[in-house]
Structures are given as C-alpha cells and as structure tokens.
Motif scaffolding. Structure first.
Motif, mmCIF file in Angstrom:
data_model
loop_
_atom_site.group_PDB
_atom_site.id
_atom_site.type_symbol
_atom_site.label_atom_id
_atom_site.label_comp_id
_atom_site.label_asym_id
_atom_site.label_seq_id
_atom_site.Cartn_x
_atom_site.Cartn_y
_atom_site.Cartn_z
ATOM 1 N N ASP A 904 -18.276 11.076 -29.944
ATOM 2 C CA ASP A 904 -17.805 9.733 -30.412
ATOM 3 C C ASP A 904 -16.948 9.423 -29.061
ATOM 4 O O ASP A 904 -17.061 8.236 -28.678
ATOM 5 C CB ASP A 904 -17.652 9.369 -31.481
ATOM 6 C CG ASP A 904 -18.151 9.728 -32.233
ATOM 7 O OD1 ASP A 904 -19.530 10.400 -32.431
ATOM 8 O OD2 ASP A 904 -17.586 10.591 -33.408
ATOM 9 N N ASN A 905 -17.181 10.057 -28.126
ATOM 10 C CA ASN A 905 -16.136 9.495 -27.346
ATOM 11 C C ASN A 905 -17.094 8.883 -26.120
ATOM 12 O O ASN A 905 -18.095 8.664 -25.942
ATOM 13 C CB ASN A 905 -15.464 10.777 -26.071
ATOM 14 C CG ASN A 905 -14.838 10.981 -26.553
ATOM 15 O OD1 ASN A 905 -13.807 10.848 -27.562
ATOM 16 N ND2 ASN A 905 -14.420 12.237 -26.172
ATOM 17 N N SER A 906 -16.564 7.668 -25.553
ATOM 18 C CA SER A 906 -17.247 6.853 -25.245
ATOM 19 C C SER A 906 -16.691 5.315 -24.118
ATOM 20 O O SER A 906 -15.014 5.459 -24.085
ATOM 21 C CB SER A 906 -18.489 5.821 -26.441
ATOM 22 O OG SER A 906 -16.908 4.822 -27.117
ATOM 23 N N ASP A 907 -17.369 5.361 -22.483
ATOM 24 C CA ASP A 907 -16.876 4.184 -21.880
ATOM 25 C C ASP A 907 -16.300 3.035 -22.583
ATOM 26 O O ASP A 907 -16.671 1.816 -23.675
ATOM 27 C CB ASP A 907 -18.780 3.387 -21.048
ATOM 28 C CG ASP A 907 -17.049 2.190 -20.562
ATOM 29 O OD1 ASP A 907 -16.952 2.881 -19.601
ATOM 30 O OD2 ASP A 907 -18.328 1.384 -20.551
ATOM 31 N N PRO A 913 -21.482 6.040 -24.513
ATOM 32 C CA PRO A 913 -20.916 7.202 -25.183
ATOM 33 C C PRO A 913 -20.986 8.131 -23.881
ATOM 34 O O PRO A 913 -21.673 8.439 -22.305
ATOM 35 C CB PRO A 913 -22.391 8.035 -26.150
ATOM 36 C CG PRO A 913 -23.316 6.878 -26.451
ATOM 37 C CD PRO A 913 -23.090 6.172 -25.248
ATOM 38 N N GLU A 914 -20.300 9.014 -23.935
ATOM 39 C CA GLU A 914 -19.797 10.194 -23.047
ATOM 40 C C GLU A 914 -20.739 11.312 -22.605
ATOM 41 O O GLU A 914 -20.111 12.318 -23.354
ATOM 42 C CB GLU A 914 -18.544 10.844 -23.053
ATOM 43 C CG GLU A 914 -18.120 11.033 -21.873
ATOM 44 C CD GLU A 914 -15.941 11.503 -22.124
ATOM 45 O OE1 GLU A 914 -15.772 11.253 -21.277
ATOM 46 O OE2 GLU A 914 -15.443 11.975 -23.290
ATOM 47 N N PHE A 915 -21.637 11.296 -22.836
ATOM 48 C CA PHE A 915 -22.754 12.142 -22.706
ATOM 49 C C PHE A 915 -22.113 13.281 -21.957
ATOM 50 O O PHE A 915 -22.493 14.476 -22.215
ATOM 51 C CB PHE A 915 -24.407 12.482 -22.901
ATOM 52 C CG PHE A 915 -24.877 11.649 -23.833
ATOM 53 C CD1 PHE A 915 -24.673 11.484 -24.839
ATOM 54 C CD2 PHE A 915 -25.014 9.900 -23.604
ATOM 55 C CE1 PHE A 915 -25.746 11.130 -26.120
ATOM 56 C CE2 PHE A 915 -25.896 9.202 -24.456
ATOM 57 C CZ PHE A 915 -26.050 10.302 -25.656
ATOM 58 N N LYS A 916 -21.302 13.469 -20.630
ATOM 59 C CA LYS A 916 -21.699 14.286 -19.786
ATOM 60 C C LYS A 916 -20.590 14.757 -19.699
ATOM 61 O O LYS A 916 -20.256 15.861 -19.135
ATOM 62 C CB LYS A 916 -22.013 13.602 -18.320
ATOM 63 C CG LYS A 916 -23.231 12.153 -18.204
ATOM 64 C CD LYS A 916 -24.730 13.175 -17.858
ATOM 65 C CE LYS A 916 -25.112 12.137 -17.879
ATOM 66 N NZ LYS A 916 -26.843 13.034 -17.360
ATOM 67 N N VAL A 917 -19.886 14.512 -20.426
ATOM 68 C CA VAL A 917 -18.527 16.124 -20.939
ATOM 69 C C VAL A 917 -18.202 16.037 -22.424
ATOM 70 O O VAL A 917 -17.715 15.022 -23.007
ATOM 71 C CB VAL A 917 -17.333 15.326 -20.132
ATOM 72 C CG1 VAL A 917 -16.001 15.868 -19.895
ATOM 73 C CG2 VAL A 917 -17.635 14.216 -19.162
#
Ligand code: SF4
Ligand code: SF4
Ligand code: SF4
Ligand code: FES
Length: 955
Positions: A904-907, A913-917
C-alpha cells in the motif's frame, strides 16, 4: 504487402524520401520544368511533376537502394541509363523518362522477374494490389520468353511461424525493401539477404523462422513489400478490402494513427497511416496486429444484473440494467449519504467518455468522488510539472527527439512500452546522439543492434531522487548550469535556495553512491555529458512516478532540465511517456477528485461557477475520494457504490487482497467493460463496453496531441460507452443529452481554456492538434514554454531524498520491481485475447544468476515470491539483465498476481502506488500460492455465472 491505393489521404508514393533544403534546383523532366529541394532524387522530382517512373525497389519511406533497374532514365549529356531513385536532381538537368530504349530495358528487367515468379495472379491474395503486377502492366510486358524449366525459386516453402504474417519466398523479388524497413524504420536489423546472386533470399535472424528470430513483429517489412511475399494473414484469409477508415491506436501513449481496412462490417486489416503525426507510417505489433480481441467470444454483449456477487448473472435490457443501477445508487445515497458512491474512468476511454463520467459524478451523483487509473501511473507527473512549470504535461513533440544531442531515459523502456517512439529514438541514436540510461535493469536500448548507451546508471530501485540530486550536484558544482537561461526564465530566489541545497556534499555522487549503488565517476561523467553535450532531452516513465517519491523525482527532473537550459525549443524538454493511450486526456478531462477539466481545482470559485452555470447544478468545493480513499471508506462502511468504466482496479491496483476486500464491502458495483475483467467479478451490474473500433471520440497522446478515434463498426453491445453514461445520468435524475461525441467535445472546448480552439471540424482539417489550442495558439502548441513558463518563472524546488519505508530485511532480502513487455499491454485484458500470447503466454520472474544460485533456482522453476502483502508463484528466468538483489516481473496476467505482493505504500503527494519497490523473498516451490488457488476457484465460479445466466430479468 504495400497499400498503394493512396485514397486515405496518403497521396501516393513518391519513391524516395522528401529532402529539406533552402536551395531549390531547377531541371526539366519530359519537357516539364520543375524546382525541387537540393538532394531530391530524379524519381521523386518526376513524381512531383506528375510523371510516374516505373519502380520496384524504391518507396518513399526508405532510402533508395538502386537494385531493380526499373526506374532507369536518360539524362542529356550523360552516358548510360542512371537509376532515377539514386540519382539526385541537379540544376539544368534535362531528363527523359520514356524512350524506346528505356521501354526495352524495363520490359527485359520485368521479364526476368516474372520468369521466376508464380503466375497465379488471379488466385494471389495481392491480386490488384501487387506492385510487381502493376509494374508489369505499366512497362507493357505481354509475354515471357523464358520458361520455368531452368533454375527457379517456385518450390520454396512458406514460413508461417509468425502469427500475423506469412513469408512466401517463392514470390520474393529480392528488392531489399523489407531489409531496409527493418533497419531504417523499425531499427531491429532482424533481416538480411542471405546468399549471393541467384541464390539470394530474405532471411530472418540466422536463417530462422520469423517467430524464432529477433523480429518484433512490427509489420514494417510487410508494409513495404511490393509483392505478396510478406503478407498479412487476415488479408490472405479474407481477400482485399472495400473501404478504409483512419483512426487512432487504443494501446500506448504514442497514439499512432492507423488505417482500418474493412470488408462489409468486418475489420480485415490495420496498417499505420503514413500521414500520422505521431507515427509517420510506423506501428508496433500491438496496434498493427493485436486487434482481434474486438471480436473475441469473451466480449460482453448483453447487460447483466444480479443482487449479490454469489448470484448467477441475469440478462437484462439496457433500460432495465441502467434503472437497476440507478435505483441501487439512489438507495445507497438515501441511506449512507450523497458521498457514498463514486465513479472511476479509464485512461483507455476517449476524452469525451472521461469528461462525461466526471460530469456524471459531479452533476448527477453530486460529489467529487471520481478518479482514473492515471492515479496509479502518472499522477506525480501532474503534480511535479504543475509545481515547477505550471502545466502538467510533457513539453515536446515526439519529433523533437530528432534534434536531441543527448537523451536521458529515466525509468522507461521505450522499445517495449512505447515502441514506435522507441524506433524513432533509435534512428536518432544511430545518427550519433548520446544516450544515458538510468534504470535498475538493462533495458534493450542499453545494448542492442547498432545502439550502445554511453552510460547505464544501474541504480538500486527506489533511489531515483538520490541519483537526480547527484547529477544536479555535479552540474551546479562544476559550473555546468545555464546561468543565462536561469536568470531570464526562472525564479532567482527559488534557484538560489535550490543551489544551496544541491551543493551540499550529501548530494555528491561520492556520498550518494552508497545509496544508489552507482560508482561516482559514472555519475559525474553522465552529468557532464548531459549538461554540455548540446540539446539534452529527458524521457521518463513509470519507473519515475510509481515510487513513494514519485512527485519528488518529477520535480527533480524538471530541476535538471531548467538548470541546463533544456526547455522551450525542439530537441530538449521533459517528456513523460504515458503508458496507456489516453492518460494525458483522462487527466485533462478532470477525472480527478480535486480537479475540474483543465486542471482547475474544485475549490476555485470562478472555475466552479463556470461549470455550475453550464451544467445547472451546484458543485462541491471540496475534493472527493481518490481510489485508495474509496477503499478505506468502503471498509469504514461509508462508501458503497461504484461506477467503473474501462478500469480494472482488481488487477491493476496494488495489494490485490486489500482491493478485493474493499470491493466485497460495497453494495453496488457497476462495471462497463469489454470483458468480464477481474473487477467485474465483484460487480452487480455489467454493461457491455465498446472497443475503440466501435466508437467515435478523441484520444490525447503523450505529446498532448488530440487525435480522432473513428467508428469502424457498430458497438457489439448496441451502445457506445458515452451513451451508457448519459442513460445512467438521466436515470439518476440529471438530464443529459448529446447526439454525438462531437457535441461533448464542443462542451469541453467551451469550458476549458486550453481546448477552446478544438473541434471535430478542425481535427478533420488538421489531422491532429496539440493543446493548448485557443485564440493564442489556433493551430496548437507543439513545444511548450518557448518564451516563458506557463506559471511565469520556472520554479526550482528542493528534492530531499527520503528512503522508502519498504526496506529489505533478512526475511525479505530482495527488491521486486515491475515493468512492461512489448507484446502485452497493461492488465492484458485485450492483448491476452490476441495471438500476441505467442510471445508472452505468462508473466515470469527475472532473477540474477547469483541470487538464483543461492536459492538453487534454474530457468523454468516455479518460484514463490513472498512480500509483506502476500505471496504468488511464477516461473523463473535467470538473467543478468537485473542486478543482484533485484528481481523483476510484468503484470499482464491476472493469475500471476503481481499485485498480490505489491504494498500500500504510495507517493506522498498523489497516492500513486509504489509498484516499483517491494521487498520480497524468492524460494523454489511446487504449487501455486494460496491466493492463486483461491483466485482460480473464484474465477471459475464467476465465469460459470456468466456462461449460464438464469432466466432473463423479466423472468
Ligand atoms: S520479401 Fe518482399 S520486400 Fe523483401 S525482398 Fe522479397 S519482395 Fe522485396
Ligand atoms: S516485422 Fe518488423 S522487426 Fe520483424 S522483420 Fe519485419 S520489420 Fe523487422
Ligand atoms: S501500441 Fe503504441 S506504438 Fe504500438 S501502434 Fe499503438 S500507439 Fe503505436
Ligand atoms: S526503383 Fe530505382 S532501381 Fe529500383
């Protein structure tokens, strides 16, 4: 096979490419005097004078080769018969194109070709459209003196390995057009002419079937082939077409213009429009060939309704389904309040559809709970570029790259994600432009045919901002910044603040190397190259935005561009490459909870008043719910109803199990889509969506280019998406009426200053328009911020690097990052239903040899990927394209569950969403994950509910 009709506005084929020169030369061809730009071939000069010289190996999309000897001419004062395609026009030349000697030679050449060519013209699928046939007629060939007794190629076997086109070497005239197309247009270099003299034949790769070679199935060779040697299988199957319509590709943000060829109401072929402003006659495997999903048997064609998601679907009429949805929504609002419902619209929808859905939510639902899938991809672009430049869009045209001297690619993979732009970029790189790639993974452009990046800054995922700061530190610290540009164009106080910040030693490449993992000297050299190598252009993608610091990184990119004076002219700029076709448009159209169309905040009284007057309702002045807030409100019991047009949040959004739980918590979900997508399995109302071939409207691509989408056939479900939105608005009690999407565009233009000058009529005249288009820029705006930034002075902003909360630990020691692949698109709902699955039947996990060995993993093993959010299982591919400690996958197949593991991390600014990490562990396993097993059961049950609908709603 070439398309020679010339009746789609393409204007015929002038034989060799146009030359641009201020110097004109005057010459005489067949007694006609003509002035042409210096460097123009005689073949083209003749065509410009209306004189057609027979040709076979020449075509205007390719540099001439001079092999067929059909275009010979006579030039006064010169000996012999020069080939007109390779002879430049010179001042004072007197040229003859039709003489008895020339006629004889041409007939002789043609006779040789035909003597080694099957004489089955009547049965040939290219009959009537074959250049060889046309030229044989034109040179007056009536008989062939040589029989088939000697050596010939007639028994060579066809290569049918490519799903979309066949290669029949018996028909090949070895004109080399396909080879040149693959090199010059596509830049893949997959083809060669194998063998010499009589033995020579076109060969893919190392004499391999096309499917096994490096061929990326763009179709450029097929389009350039003058015979039926390389030919689309659909044309072979259905025969020649009887009409064509120009439309726009519905896949990526390049927005290629395509010509749809139809026979009756059947689409038979799509090929790239050579007058397309974004693509200039090129396309990729998706736009060119992967349109079969539009006729797939999985298409939803009837509205469906049900009370609970455990119920089978019941077929309904459109009126019943719309009334059912409206009644549910009204009941929810009566019970839980006006804000308990909302709408989602997609970046795959047209501008007109996006506009209407946000209007439906604001005017008929009475709230601002509207969001779009741009939330999960490019919302940080909007935030970052607005804050620094004053407008949330890319600054250039794609063509601008041809003036770039140094290209920096950050978190983007153009040859897979934006292939036609990727080809254009490769052309520029082959001409000598320098390339810096900032990416955790070795994308194709790092090292491919005739291309090698000057620097690949292979940083750790999640450290973009530290890298951008290090680059800026070098540029400022070594005095490489553009003082004059900054003085004139930027806010000096903000620059001074930023300069102090960036010069701090903590941003030096030596200090940040510990964070990014990239050696300081590489960063210093790349920074020097970018700042002092001429025109510097930055292109970026989701590898920038889909991070906890996505917005910070967009700002850091804007800082880099301003610091080096690389804004406001061709060849430079900040260029977000948008993933889906209409990401730009869905943002422009106000499909966000805080913004009305044209990026005007809902709290802006004047802007709201404009819309209130036009729409006849009072609008809320507080932002509504973003997608993740809708989920949270659903868990709190405050959000119960969702209208979802063209968007598949159950697959595309992070933390799938969380999304599924939120969807289950709602009481009425209305999904309008082409297929029973993942979200639709949680729905109560299904409305059939229309494919891009079935609708009128416009898309806006990554260069702000608005292009027409034209209806090629009637919607399978009976109505266009805009009509369904209109019906729902009316059923909710808000009157809405348009007869055609052009009227929606007229309303958009009237209410949105940057669109004031846009209309369907103007689009017909101009082909496409880049916004802003209004009284100040009646023909649109190819390059932004030429004399000043939209916000006035450019604003430098400090960009402190803050490490993501998503940390690697002993339990989760690897970082998973995600990306795209050429043959598939987004959630794959369309491309998975085409023959593109030949290239990518499943998502796989790339893992570095070192990490694989540690875990005893070899190619093809099933591996479990566990994160803090969940677990999924994929097949492994051991690859050193990823760095040690990093694993990589794509997200095109729902069963893969890539988003089961994303968190669920996000900008911080936009919730992108922080899809890349994602921190993960990877282990060898034997079975699919628990989630995958549950998913399969649920999918089967839901598909069965659809296959066996109970009695109709009347029953
Ligand atoms: S395949 Fe077509 S384009 Fe290529 S050499 Fe043969 S005839 Fe020419
Ligand atoms: S389809 Fe494209 S990549 Fe493949 S051989 Fe033809 S031009 Fe080259
Ligand atoms: S997918 Fe993108 S690059 Fe390919 S044809 Fe469509 S718009 Fe063009
Ligand atoms: S067209 Fe000029 S040599 Fe073939």
């Amino acid at each position: 096979m070439t398309h020679q009709c010339g009746n789609c506005g393409c204007g015929g084929d002038f034989g060799t490419p146009a030359k641009i020169s201020d110097t004109l030369v005057e010459l005489e061809i067949d007694l006609v005097k003509i002035n042409v730009p210096q460097g123009t071939s005689l073949l083209r000069a003749a065509a410009m004078a209306g004189i057609e010289i027979p040709k076979l190996c020449a075509t205007e999309s390719l540099e001439p080769f001079g092999s067929c000897r059909l275009c010979l001419v006579q030039v006064e004062g010169r000996r012999g018969y020069p080939a007109s395609c390779t002879t430049p026009a010179e001042a004072g030349m007197v040229v003859k194109t039709q003489t008895p000697q020339l006629a004889n030679i041409r007939r002789g050449v043609m006779e040789l070709y035909i003597s080694d060519h099957p004489l089955d013209c009547l049965m040939c699928p290219a009959n009537g459209h074959c250049e060889l046939q046309t030229m044989a007629g034109r040179v007056g060939l009536r008989e062939v003196r040589y029989g088939y007794e000697g050596h010939n190629h007639l028994s060579l076997t066809k290569d049918e390995s490519n799903p979309y086109f066949s290669y029949d070497p018996s028909k090949c005239i070895v004109c080399n057009r396909c080879v040149r197309a693959c090199e010059q247009i596509q830049g893949t270099f997959a083809l060669t002419i194998d063998g010499r003299g009589f033995e020579s034949r076109v060969s893919a790769g190392q004499n391999q079937p096309f499917l096994d070679s490096e061929c990326v199935s763009c179709g450029a060779c097929v389009l350039s082939c003058p015979t039926a040697t390389l030919m689309e299988k659909t044309l072979i199957e259905h025969g020649q077409t009887d009409d064509h319509i120009v439309t726009t590709c519905a896949y990526c943000g390049v927005g290629c213009s395509l010509v749809a060829e139809v026979k009756g109401d059947q689409v038979v072929n799509l090929f790239p429009n050579k007058n397309g402003h974004a693509n200039h006659g090129h396309a990729c495997v998706k736009g060119r060939f992967a349109w079969g999903y539009a006729n797939h048997p999985d298409r939803l064609t009837k509205p469906m309704i049900r009370e609970k998601i455990t119920d089978p679907w019941r077929e309904a009429s459109w009126e019943q389904a719309i009334q059912f949805a409206a009644d549910k929504f009204k009941a929810i609002q009566a019970k839980y309040g006006k804000n308990a419902i909302g709408g989602l619209v997609s970046s795959r929808c047209t501008n007109e559809e996006d506009y209407l859905v946000q209007k439906l939510v604001r005017a008929a639902f009475g709230n601002n709970n509207v969001d779009t899938c741009a939330r999960v991809c490019h919302s940080p672009t909007g935030y970052g570029l607005s804050a620094t430049f004053g407008t949330s869009a890319g600054t250039q045209s794609f063509d601008s790259v041809m003036d770039a001297d140094v290209v920096m690619l950050i978190g983007v993979n153009p040859t897979d994600g934006h292939p036609v732009f990727g080809s254009q970029l490769k052309r520029r790189l082959r001409q000598g432009a320098k390339l810096v790639v900032v990416d955790p993974r070795e994308i194709n452009l790092v090292d491919s045919a005739h291309i090698k990046a000057d620097f690949h800054l292979k940083l750790r995922p999640g450290t973009n901002v530290a890298m951008a700061n290090a680059l800026a530190h070098v540029i400022v610290g070594e005095g490489l910044y553009d003082e004059a540009f900054i003085d004139q164009r930027c806010d000096s106080q903000e620059f001074a603040k930023w300069k102090d910040f960036i010069l701090d030693p903590r941003h030096s490449p030596e200090e940040t190397a510990a964070i990014t993992g990239v050696p300081a000297e590489q960063v210093r050299s790349a920074a020097r190259l970018f700042a002092s190598g001429g025109n510097g252009a930055i292109y970026y993608g989701l590898g920038v935005t889909e991070h906890s610091q996505g917005s910070t990184m967009v700002i850091a990119i804007a800082n880099l561009a301003m610091a080096t004076g690389n804004i406001g002219r061709p060849g430079v700029g900040v260029n977000p490459l948008r993933g889906q076709n209409n990401v730009q448009g869905s943002c422009d159209m106000g499909a966000f909870p805080h913004e009305l169309p044209g990026y005007r905040h809902v709290s802006n009284d004047a802007a709201r008043a404009t819309f209130e007057q036009a729409w006849g309702v009072e609008l809320q002045n507080e932002p509504g719910l973003r997608i993740p807030n809708m989920f949270e409100a659903a868990f709190d019991g405050a959000f119960k109803g969702l209208y979802c047009q063209g968007e598949d949040i159950a697959q595309s959004d992070p933390n799938t199990q969380h999304v599924e739980a939120a969807l289950r918590a709602m009481e009425c979900i209305v999904v309008q889509d082409l297929f029973l997508n993942e979200t639709a399995k949680f729905a109560h109302v299904l409305l059939p969506g229309a494919s891009f071939l079935e609708k009128d409207g416009t898309f806006t691509n990554a260069e702000r280019r608005i292009s027409r989408v034209r209806k090629v056939k009637a919607p399978l479900g009976g109505y266009g998406d805009w009509e369904a939105t209109m019906m729902l608005a009316n059923a909710m009690g808000y009157p809405m009426h348009y007869d055609h999407p052009s009227q929606i565009m007229d309303e958009i233009a009237a209410l949105t200053p940057t669109f004031n000058g846009v209309s369907y009529q103007k689009l017909e005249q101009m082909g496409s328009i880049q916004w802003p288009c209004n009284d100040s820029a009646p023909d649109g705006t190819p390059t932004m911020h030429i004399d000043g930034f939209v916000r006035g002075k450019g604003r430098f902003m400090t960009t402190e690097y803050v490490a993501t909360d998503e940390k690697v630990t002993r339990r989760f020691p690897l970082i998973l990052t995600t990306g795209r692949i050429l043959s598939q698109y987004n959630v794959g709902a369309q491309t998975r239903r085409t023959k593109n699955t030949a290239w990518h039947p499943e998502d796989i996990l790339e893992i570095h040899p070192h990490d694989a060995e540690e875990r005893g993993i070899v190619d093809g093993d099933w591996v479990g990927i566990q994160s803090r959010a969940g677990e999924t299982v994929l097949h492994a591919k051991v690859s050193s394209r990823v760095q040690p400690g990093v694993v990589y996958t794509t997200f095109h197949h729902p069963f893969s569950g890539a988003n089961v593991i994303t968190t669920d991390n996000s900008d911080w600014a936009t919730n992108c969403p922080e899809f890349k990490v994602t921190a993960v562990q990877v282990v060898k396993v034997a079975l699919p994950s628990e989630w995958q097993q549950r998913y399969l059961q649920f999918r089967t049950a839901q598909e069965n509910f659809l296959k066996r609908p109970k009695a109709s709603a009347d029953g």
